[in-house]
Design an enzyme around this catalytic site. Sequence first.
Site, PDB file in Angstrom:
ATOM      1  N   ASP A  34       0.635   6.193  -1.427  1.00 37.66           N
ATOM      2  CA  ASP A  34       0.101   5.028  -1.179  1.00 37.66           C
ATOM      3  C   ASP A  34       1.750   5.886  -0.135  1.00 37.66           C
ATOM      4  O   ASP A  34       2.523   5.434  -0.438  1.00 37.66           O
ATOM      5  CB  ASP A  34       0.811   3.529  -2.123  1.00 37.66           C
ATOM      6  CG  ASP A  34      -0.795   2.751  -0.974  1.00 37.66           C
ATOM      7  OD1 ASP A  34      -0.037   2.759  -0.051  1.00 37.66           O
ATOM      8  OD2 ASP A  34      -1.083   2.501  -1.112  1.00 37.66           O
ATOM      9  N   ASN A  80      -8.987   7.364  -1.261  1.00 39.83           N
ATOM     10  CA  ASN A  80      -9.724   6.034  -1.300  1.00 39.83           C
ATOM     11  C   ASN A  80      -8.721   5.341   0.122  1.00 39.83           C
ATOM     12  O   ASN A  80      -9.714   3.789   0.582  1.00 39.83           O
ATOM     13  CB  ASN A  80      -9.262   5.232  -2.530  1.00 39.83           C
ATOM     14  CG  ASN A  80      -9.416   3.625  -2.973  1.00 39.83           C
ATOM     15  OD1 ASN A  80     -10.549   3.839  -2.723  1.00 39.83           O
ATOM     16  ND2 ASN A  80      -7.887   3.136  -2.695  1.00 39.83           N
ATOM     17  N   TYR A 145     -14.873   0.326  12.478  1.00 37.16           N
ATOM     18  CA  TYR A 145     -15.016   1.001  10.621  1.00 37.16           C
ATOM     19  C   TYR A 145     -15.898   1.406  10.226  1.00 37.16           C
ATOM     20  O   TYR A 145     -16.216   2.676   9.542  1.00 37.16           O
ATOM     21  CB  TYR A 145     -14.778  -0.846  10.197  1.00 37.16           C
ATOM     22  CG  TYR A 145     -14.683  -0.366   8.255  1.00 37.16           C
ATOM     23  CD1 TYR A 145     -13.885  -0.315   7.843  1.00 37.16           C
ATOM     24  CD2 TYR A 145     -15.852  -0.689   7.607  1.00 37.16           C
ATOM     25  CE1 TYR A 145     -13.843  -0.062   6.112  1.00 37.16           C
ATOM     26  CE2 TYR A 145     -15.824  -1.266   6.563  1.00 37.16           C
ATOM     27  CZ  TYR A 145     -14.715  -0.173   5.734  1.00 37.16           C
ATOM     28  OH  TYR A 145     -14.517  -0.537   4.065  1.00 37.16           O
ATOM     29  N   LYS A 149     -16.679   5.232   8.287  1.00 33.24           N
ATOM     30  CA  LYS A 149     -17.261   5.084   7.216  1.00 33.24           C
ATOM     31  C   LYS A 149     -18.884   5.888   7.092  1.00 33.24           C
ATOM     32  O   LYS A 149     -19.352   7.144   6.653  1.00 33.24           O
ATOM     33  CB  LYS A 149     -17.761   3.757   6.995  1.00 33.24           C
ATOM     34  CG  LYS A 149     -16.705   2.708   6.152  1.00 33.24           C
ATOM     35  CD  LYS A 149     -15.469   3.675   5.363  1.00 33.24           C
ATOM     36  CE  LYS A 149     -14.215   3.134   4.991  1.00 33.24           C
ATOM     37  NZ  LYS A 149     -12.969   3.890   3.993  1.00 33.24           N
ATOM     38  N   THR A 180     -10.205  -7.875  -2.025  1.00 34.26           N
ATOM     39  CA  THR A 180      -9.047  -6.385  -1.474  1.00 34.26           C
ATOM     40  C   THR A 180      -8.541  -7.520  -0.683  1.00 34.26           C
ATOM     41  O   THR A 180      -9.193  -8.286  -0.146  1.00 34.26           O
ATOM     42  CB  THR A 180      -9.510  -4.716  -1.858  1.00 34.26           C
ATOM     43  OG1 THR A 180      -9.936  -4.708  -0.227  1.00 34.26           O
ATOM     44  CG2 THR A 180     -10.535  -4.780  -2.057  1.00 34.26           C
TER      45      THR A 180
END
Length: 255
Positions: A34, A80, A145, A149, A180
């Site tokens: 991360d 991810n 976004y 994707k 999230t």
Amino acid sequence: MNGKRVVVTGGASGIGRETVRLLAARGAHVVVADIDSAGAEQAAREVGGTAVMLNVADPVGWQEFAAGATADGLDLAVLNAGVLTGEADLAALDEAAYLRALSVNVGGVVHGIRSLTPLLGPRQGAIAVTASLAGLVPFPTDPVYALTKHALVGFVRSIAPQLADAGVRINLVCPGITDTPLVTDSWRAAMAAANFPVMAPTQVAAALVQALTLQDTGQALVCQPGRDAVKFRFPNVPGPVVDGASGGRPPAGPG
């Protein structure tokens, strides 16, 4: 997962953090990667894993990670990490936010696959990619976004045969709106007003682990609240249809 070494990008929070926990609970040694180094350290300590500070948008960082992982090897990867732009109006979209979304959401997967395939191939490894329902249907709330994707879905389906030749399986998970840090308070309020459930990240984590264990490759698992993850039927590929309760396409939303 016993004895498997798995890297999870974006593993310090949200879906990534829950995936780290689930993989560790199933016996894997997890490398938490991360850009938030403190968060990665905390997540790794919790499960007895390893923390690595990694900016997934940086191809050099990926090369350095792969070089460091060569000694211990790597069996599986969960790509991810992702970001939103938070902007529905294209005219108002900040250029930096646009480039960040492309470099993290798309570049992070492309660079990751390029760097990790030589490690995963000899072990007949697998990759799971976190995409989104916004990669399968329109998402006007954040068109860029959705662009990233959709790009991931097309890229993974296209690269899957090449990776299979190298000994690596790759599959996608396409979740709906998930609880999230990416989900804003306004989105939560809108979902509550519409009586539309926000999905727990644990459900998406389970789908990502499922994606790692699929013997198929180039598949997209659709993940919606309260339902088992199922393969999406692309128009040019035979298979089961993924429908909503009313017979329509599944609703979009960020994973």
